[in-house]
Design an enzyme around this catalytic site. Structure first.
Site, PDB file in Angstrom:
ATOM      1  N   LYS A  13       0.816  -1.220   0.000  1.00 54.09           N
ATOM      2  CA  LYS A  13       0.000   0.000   0.000  1.00 54.09           C
ATOM      3  C   LYS A  13       0.850   1.270   0.000  1.00 54.09           C
ATOM      4  CE  LYS A  13      -0.898   0.123   5.010  1.00 54.09           C
ATOM      5  NZ  LYS A  13      -0.061  -1.052   5.334  1.00 54.09           N
ATOM      6  N   ARG A  88      -5.413   3.312  12.018  1.00 56.84           N
ATOM      7  CA  ARG A  88      -5.116   1.884  12.167  1.00 56.84           C
ATOM      8  C   ARG A  88      -6.218   1.162  12.934  1.00 56.84           C
ATOM      9  NH1 ARG A  88       0.314   0.445  11.120  1.00 56.84           N
ATOM     10  NH2 ARG A  88       1.698   2.224  10.931  1.00 56.84           N
ATOM     11  N   ARG A 127      12.505 -11.802   1.168  1.00 53.87           N
ATOM     12  CA  ARG A 127      13.363 -10.626   1.037  1.00 53.87           C
ATOM     13  C   ARG A 127      14.749 -10.884   1.632  1.00 53.87           C
ATOM     14  NH1 ARG A 127       9.351  -5.937   3.415  1.00 53.87           N
ATOM     15  NH2 ARG A 127       7.889  -5.810   1.672  1.00 53.87           N
ATOM     16  N   ARG A 160      16.218  -9.955   7.320  1.00 57.19           N
ATOM     17  CA  ARG A 160      15.998  -9.061   8.462  1.00 57.19           C
ATOM     18  C   ARG A 160      14.979  -9.664   9.430  1.00 57.19           C
ATOM     19  NH1 ARG A 160      15.962  -3.844   4.863  1.00 57.19           N
ATOM     20  NH2 ARG A 160      18.045  -3.055   5.231  1.00 57.19           N
ATOM     21  N   ARG A 171       2.743  -9.723  12.985  1.00 60.71           N
ATOM     22  CA  ARG A 171       2.272  -8.427  12.469  1.00 60.71           C
ATOM     23  C   ARG A 171       0.919  -8.587  11.773  1.00 60.71           C
ATOM     24  NH1 ARG A 171       6.880  -6.039   8.874  1.00 60.71           N
ATOM     25  NH2 ARG A 171       5.506  -4.214   8.778  1.00 60.71           N
TER      26      ARG A 171
END
Length: 213
Positions: A13, A88, A127, A160, A171
């Site tokens: 987003k 949020r 990633r 990471r 999350r």
């Protein structure tokens, strides 16, 4: 044109928000950026926010909205803006709506970049980053020439902590608990539009442009 971007972490987003801002010449506003700007500039609102942040506390919704309204009152927002990362939660959305209504204003579109959890976990856990030069890769989509080695500087690539599967799942759980209810909230206001975030980035953007007109 006042737009709120919704979507799970890793849905893309933020990238879409920047592309919308560029196309329509409106500011891309993230709450993190405006907090940092207010703190750096030593504004009264920034000082107030810093007292919470220094204690590791969340900045209260009312103060966050005050800082946000101060930002959207600036000249560059007269034709609209794209909000990324706020609201949020339902209480934040309600405080924002109330404040905008008092100004005779409102949000025009809430755009949900919809991506299933499984895709996000795969996307983020793939990633890899080079801590030496900052280059980023993806083991499927943008792999380095030699596995685990940065093309640019030859240093080792790392996964990471933020991108580890367990962290991503946590999350996503927080997102589903706190932020996903906004989908119903903005649906009830008839301003929610959903786009498929699993397709190519440009195709997602074209879908958003078709909605915004």
């Amino acid at each position: 044109m006042k737009i709120i971007m919704l979507g799970a972490p890793g849905a893309g987003k933020g990238t879409q928000a920047k592309m919308i801002a560029d196309k329509y010449s409106v500011p891309h506003i993230s709450t993190g950026d405006i907090f940092r700007a207010n703190i750096k500039n030593g504004t009264e609102l920034g000082k107030e926010a810093k007292t919470y942040m220094d204690k590791g506390l969340l900045v209260p919704d009312e103060l966050t909205v005050k800082i946000l309204l101060d930002r959207v009152a600036q000249e560059d927002c007269k034709n609209g803006y794209v909000l990324d990362g706020f609201p949020r939660t339902i209480p934040q959305a309600e405080v924002l709506d109330k404040a905008l209504t008092e100004l005779g204003d409102k949000i025009d579109f809430a755009i949900d970049v919809d991506v299933p959890d499984a895709n996000i976990i795969k996307r983020m856990s793939g990633r890899r980053a080079c801590l030496a030069c900052g280059a980023t890769y993806h083991i499927e989509h943008v792999p380095p020439k030699a596995e685990g080695i940065c093309d640019r500087c030859g240093e080792a690539l790392v996964l990471r902590d933020d991108d580890k599967e367990e962290t991503v799942k946590n999350r996503l759980n927080v997102y589903h608990e706190q932020t996903q209810p906004l989908i119903e909230y903005y649906t009830a206001k008839n301003i929610l539009k959903t786009v498929d975030g699993t397709v190519d980035m440009q195709v997602v953007f074209d879908s958003i442009v078709a909605i915004l007109g």
